[in-house]
Design an enzyme around this catalytic site. Structure first.
Site, PDB file in Angstrom:
ATOM      1  N   GLY A   1      -6.260  -6.732   2.512  1.00  0.00           N
ATOM      2  CA  GLY A   1      -4.933  -6.655   3.129  1.00  0.00           C
ATOM      3  C   GLY A   1      -4.401  -8.020   3.516  1.00  0.00           C
TER       4      GLY A   1
ATOM      5  N   GLY B   1     -12.496  -4.677   1.194  1.00  0.00           N
ATOM      6  CA  GLY B   1     -13.894  -4.257   1.353  1.00  0.00           C
ATOM      7  C   GLY B   1     -14.341  -3.406   0.183  1.00  0.00           C
TER       8      GLY B   1
ATOM      9  N   ARG C   1       0.820  -1.212   0.000  1.00  0.00           N
ATOM     10  CA  ARG C   1       0.000   0.000   0.000  1.00  0.00           C
ATOM     11  C   ARG C   1       0.857   1.266   0.000  1.00  0.00           C
ATOM     12  NH1 ARG C   1      -4.952  -1.788   4.046  1.00  0.00           N
ATOM     13  NH2 ARG C   1      -6.276  -2.593   2.388  1.00  0.00           N
TER      14      ARG C   1
ATOM     15  N   LYS D   1     -15.042 -13.718   9.544  1.00  0.00           N
ATOM     16  CA  LYS D   1     -16.468 -13.607   9.851  1.00  0.00           C
ATOM     17  C   LYS D   1     -17.376 -13.533   8.641  1.00  0.00           C
ATOM     18  CE  LYS D   1     -16.003 -11.389  14.287  1.00  0.00           C
ATOM     19  NZ  LYS D   1     -16.002 -10.105  14.952  1.00  0.00           N
TER      20      LYS D   1
HETATM   21  P1  AMP Z   1     -11.076 -10.950   7.777  1.00  0.00           P
HETATM   22  O1  AMP Z   1     -10.498  -9.750   8.458  1.00  0.00           O
HETATM   23  O2  AMP Z   1     -12.507 -11.213   8.087  1.00  0.00           O
HETATM   24  O3  AMP Z   1     -10.757 -11.018   6.300  1.00  0.00           O
HETATM   25  O4  AMP Z   1     -10.331 -12.198   8.421  1.00  0.00           O
HETATM   26  C1  AMP Z   1      -8.955 -12.396   8.353  1.00  0.00           C
HETATM   27  C2  AMP Z   1      -8.567 -13.198   9.563  1.00  0.00           C
HETATM   28  O5  AMP Z   1      -9.329 -14.396   9.594  1.00  0.00           O
HETATM   29  C3  AMP Z   1      -7.124 -13.636   9.588  1.00  0.00           C
HETATM   30  O6  AMP Z   1      -6.471 -12.912  10.584  1.00  0.00           O
HETATM   31  C4  AMP Z   1      -7.190 -15.119   9.921  1.00  0.00           C
HETATM   32  O7  AMP Z   1      -6.303 -15.483  10.945  1.00  0.00           O
HETATM   33  C5  AMP Z   1      -8.609 -15.306  10.393  1.00  0.00           C
HETATM   34  N1  AMP Z   1      -9.115 -16.676  10.180  1.00  0.00           N
HETATM   35  C6  AMP Z   1      -9.085 -17.390   9.061  1.00  0.00           C
HETATM   36  N2  AMP Z   1      -9.570 -18.613   9.271  1.00  0.00           N
HETATM   37  C7  AMP Z   1      -9.935 -18.696  10.547  1.00  0.00           C
HETATM   38  C8  AMP Z   1     -10.506 -19.726  11.353  1.00  0.00           C
HETATM   39  N3  AMP Z   1     -10.790 -20.927  10.846  1.00  0.00           N
HETATM   40  N4  AMP Z   1     -10.748 -19.465  12.657  1.00  0.00           N
HETATM   41  C9  AMP Z   1     -10.451 -18.245  13.153  1.00  0.00           C
HETATM   42  N5  AMP Z   1      -9.914 -17.232  12.460  1.00  0.00           N
HETATM   43  C10 AMP Z   1      -9.648 -17.445  11.152  1.00  0.00           C
END
Ligand code: AMP
Length: 398
Positions: free
Chosen positions: A354, A377, A37, A201
């Site tokens: 990111g 996003g 970035r 999530k």
């Molecule tokens: P996001 O910010 O929603 O794109 O999520 C990214 C984060 O999701 C990363 O920091 C990953 O460590 C976490 N992540 C991916 N898979 C899992 C999982 N099975 N359980 C918990 N966290 C996760």
């Protein structure tokens, strides 16, 4: 959808405020792990400096929640930027305090001033008028080069644009490049078109998933968000991440996919661990047999094979969100395997977000992708067909 061009502004010898997106990932020692970035902003900054401008830069970093917090200082960004620009970058003590405003006011041509983290000000995320106005008072021209945050109606992205007419504001080169790339993908994707969606999530990506359905031919789910779907299917997901309030929504998405003929893929096996830690005892289990108290932290090898098989005929791949907890080596394998496959494919491959960009870089595959977007996003919202609040005021025809 044509944007106001930076090259059309008469900025010679003037002061320019550039909203950048320096929200870079850092490791536990505070080192920047992926400076894409920052590197991506250099073209716009250098252009302004070559036009003999004084340059005020602004960005957010992380979520300091409206107050100054040493943990989120932009000092590491200032240091990296200094290396990349090969010139001094002055870091202001604050965002719009009197000292900073004076520094901006007195900034000489060819000098670069970086404001402190915009989110040290509570008004930033509230699109506050007073903050927008103070930021706007720092320069004669406004340039938005922060694609990654242009889907947010924040003071430095949205409110500030009201203080500049069309002869005094424009999109930076990075914003323009991202918009043009996604324009092509939205209007004319080569099919089959697949989206790989992961991350922690469902809640953050729910709307995007719903809106992506009519556009894509296949969707592959990974990461923590998979478990809300798996639970809705009646599987025992143990202690894996789950959003119980979204089970109905998960069902709705699966129903919609079926109705639209979109192939909807979920993990068939996972790497499960006893606890959320690098040194946890872990094992590969099928998605239907996760032991209670264990949590799924990565997709398993059978899922990797399945996804590879189903991705074989795809011509366009959009990837947003890791397949597992890629920050821990032990749970990075699924993401890494998918990254290799995506990189090797002859499809147009677009990586957004990111975390996803970070993981692709960790396995040295960033050069192999067709396009790595600086905005996760923002790119999802563009694909949903939305006009981004930071982009709308920069359109030639609003
Ligand atoms: P996001 O910010 O929603 O794109 O999520 C990214 C984060 O999701 C990363 O920091 C990953 O460590 C976490 N992540 C991916 N898979 C899992 C999982 N099975 N359980 C918990 N966290 C996760």
């Amino acid at each position: 959808m044509e944007l106001l061009h930076l090259k059309n502004l008469e900025i010679k010898d003037k002061k320019v405020f550039i909203r950048c997106d320096f929200n870079v990932p850092m490791d536990e020692f505070g080192n920047i792990t992926d400076d894409r970035r920052i590197r991506s902003a250099v073209a716009t900054i250098n252009y302004c400096l070559d036009q003999d401008c004084a340059v005020v830069l602004a960005s957010h970093l992380g979520r300091p929640k409206g107050e100054a917090n040493e943990k989120y200082t932009l000092a590491p960004v200032a240091r990296r930027l200094q290396q990349l620009l090969k010139r001094h970058v002055e870091l202001a003590p604050g965002v719009v305090d009197d000292v900073t405003l004076k520094m901006a006011q007195e900034l000489p041509r060819h000098e670069v001033l970086l404001l402190e983290n915009l989110r040290f000000e509570a008004g930033e995320t509230k699109d506050d008028k007073e903050l927008s106005q103070k930021l706007a008072s720092m320069a004669e021209f406004y340039v938005n080069d922060a694609f990654g945050v242009s889907h947010r109606a924040h003071a430095s992205v949205h409110g500030i644009t009201e203080y500049f007419d069309k002869e005094h504001k424009a999109a930076g080169f990075l914003l323009e490049k991202e918009m043009s790339f996604f324009g092509k993908i939205i209007n004319n994707p080569v099919r089959p078109f697949a989206a790989i969606v992961g991350g922690s999530k469902v809640s953050g990506k729910l709307e995007a998933l719903v809106n992506l359905l009519p556009k894509v031919d296949k969707i592959f789910i990974g990461g923590g968000m998979a478990f809300t779907f798996l639970k809705q299917l009646g599987y025992d997901i143990g202690a894996s991440l789950v959003e119980d309030d979204l089970l109905d929504e998960a069902q709705h998405i699966m129903d919609e996919a079926k109705k639209l003929g979109v192939k909807f893929y979920l993990p068939v096996d996972v790497v499960a661990a006893e606890k959320f830690a690098e040194d946890a005892v872990s094992k590969i289990v099928t998605a239907q047999e996760i032991p209670s108290e264990w949590m799924g932290l990565d997709i398993g090898p059978a899922t990797v094979r399945l996804y590879r098989e189903a991705l074989n005929d795809v011509q366009t791949i959009l990837w947003n969100g890791p397949m597992g907890v890629y920050e821990m080596d032990r749970f990075a394998r699924g993401s890494s395997k998918i990254a290799h496959f995506v990189a090797d494919s002859y499809a147009t491959t677009v990586v957004g977000g990111g975390d996803t960009a970070d993981l692709v870089q960790r396995v040295n595959l960033d050069e192999e992708m067709s396009f790595i977007s600086t905005g996760g996003g923002a790119s999802l919202e563009l694909l949903e067909g939305k006009t981004l609040p930071g982009v709308a005021p920069l359109l030639i025809l609003e």
